[in-house]
Design a protein around this motif. Structure first.
Motif, short mmCIF file in Angstrom:
data_model
loop_
_atom_site.label_atom_id
_atom_site.label_comp_id
_atom_site.label_asym_id
_atom_site.label_seq_id
_atom_site.Cartn_x
_atom_site.Cartn_y
_atom_site.Cartn_z
N MET A 3 83.04 -67.23 -31.14
CA MET A 3 84.07 -66.70 -31.99
C MET A 3 83.45 -66.33 -33.34
O MET A 3 83.75 -66.91 -34.36
CB MET A 3 85.19 -67.72 -32.14
N ALA A 4 82.60 -65.37 -33.32
CA ALA A 4 81.93 -64.94 -34.55
C ALA A 4 82.77 -63.90 -35.29
O ALA A 4 83.49 -63.11 -34.68
CB ALA A 4 80.58 -64.33 -34.21
N VAL A 5 82.66 -63.93 -36.59
CA VAL A 5 83.33 -62.93 -37.42
C VAL A 5 82.46 -61.68 -37.46
O VAL A 5 81.30 -61.73 -37.83
CB VAL A 5 83.59 -63.46 -38.84
N VAL A 6 83.01 -60.56 -37.00
CA VAL A 6 82.29 -59.29 -36.98
C VAL A 6 82.44 -58.57 -38.32
O VAL A 6 81.49 -57.98 -38.83
CB VAL A 6 82.80 -58.40 -35.83
N LYS A 7 83.65 -58.63 -38.87
CA LYS A 7 83.91 -57.97 -40.14
C LYS A 7 85.01 -58.73 -40.86
O LYS A 7 85.95 -59.22 -40.24
CB LYS A 7 84.32 -56.52 -39.90
N ASP A 8 84.89 -58.82 -42.17
CA ASP A 8 85.84 -59.54 -43.00
C ASP A 8 86.02 -58.74 -44.28
O ASP A 8 85.06 -58.54 -45.02
CB ASP A 8 85.27 -60.93 -43.30
N TYR A 9 87.24 -58.22 -44.51
CA TYR A 9 87.46 -57.40 -45.70
C TYR A 9 88.92 -57.43 -46.11
O TYR A 9 89.77 -57.96 -45.40
CB TYR A 9 86.99 -55.97 -45.47
N TYR A 10 89.17 -56.89 -47.27
CA TYR A 10 90.53 -56.77 -47.79
C TYR A 10 90.93 -55.31 -47.85
O TYR A 10 90.12 -54.45 -48.19
CB TYR A 10 90.62 -57.36 -49.21
N ARG A 11 92.18 -55.03 -47.51
CA ARG A 11 92.76 -53.72 -47.70
C ARG A 11 94.03 -53.95 -48.49
O ARG A 11 95.02 -54.45 -47.94
CB ARG A 11 93.06 -53.05 -46.37
N GLY A 12 93.96 -53.63 -49.76
CA GLY A 12 95.07 -53.96 -50.65
C GLY A 12 95.20 -55.47 -50.75
O GLY A 12 94.21 -56.16 -51.01
N ILE A 34 91.74 -58.95 -43.78
CA ILE A 34 91.52 -58.58 -42.38
C ILE A 34 90.23 -59.24 -41.90
O ILE A 34 89.17 -59.09 -42.52
CB ILE A 34 91.43 -57.05 -42.23
N ILE A 35 90.33 -59.98 -40.80
CA ILE A 35 89.18 -60.62 -40.19
C ILE A 35 89.09 -60.14 -38.75
O ILE A 35 90.04 -60.29 -37.98
CB ILE A 35 89.31 -62.16 -40.22
N ILE A 36 87.97 -59.55 -38.39
CA ILE A 36 87.76 -59.06 -37.02
C ILE A 36 86.76 -59.99 -36.35
O ILE A 36 85.66 -60.20 -36.85
CB ILE A 36 87.28 -57.61 -37.03
N TYR A 54 85.54 -59.81 -26.50
CA TYR A 54 84.46 -59.22 -25.70
C TYR A 54 83.14 -59.96 -25.73
O TYR A 54 82.21 -59.59 -25.02
CB TYR A 54 84.24 -57.77 -26.12
N ALA A 55 83.02 -61.02 -26.48
CA ALA A 55 81.73 -61.73 -26.60
C ALA A 55 81.27 -62.30 -25.26
O ALA A 55 80.08 -62.38 -24.99
CB ALA A 55 81.84 -62.83 -27.64
#
Length: 56
Positions: free
Chosen positions: A1-10, A14-16, A21-22
Motif C-alpha cells: 500500500m505505497a503512496v504513489v502521489k500526494d498533493y493538494y488541490r485547493g 489527494i492521496i493516490i 494494482y500493486a
C-alpha cells in the motif's frame, strides 16, 4: 500500500495509492488496461453516433 502521489488541490488533500494494482501480474495489468481502452472506445463511439443521429 505505497503512496504513489500526494498533493493538494485547493483545500482538498489527494492521496493516490497503488492498492488496486500493486499485486497484479503484468498479464493481468495488461488485461485490465485493454478492457479500459475498449470501454473508452465504446463510450466515444456511442457519443459520436448519438451526435450524428441528433444532426440528422
Amino acid at each position: 500500500m505505497a503512496v504513489v502521489k500526494d498533493y493538494y488541490r485547493g483545500n482538498t488533500h489527494i492521496i493516490i495509492r497503488d492498492d488496486a494494482y500493486a499485486h497484479l501480474t503484468p498479464e493481468e495489468l495488461e488485461r485490465r488496461q485493454k478492457h479500459i481502452r475498449e470501454r473508452i472506445s465504446q463510450i466515444v463511439t456511442n457519443h459520436l453516433l448519438k451526435q450524428q443521429e441528433d444532426v440528422s
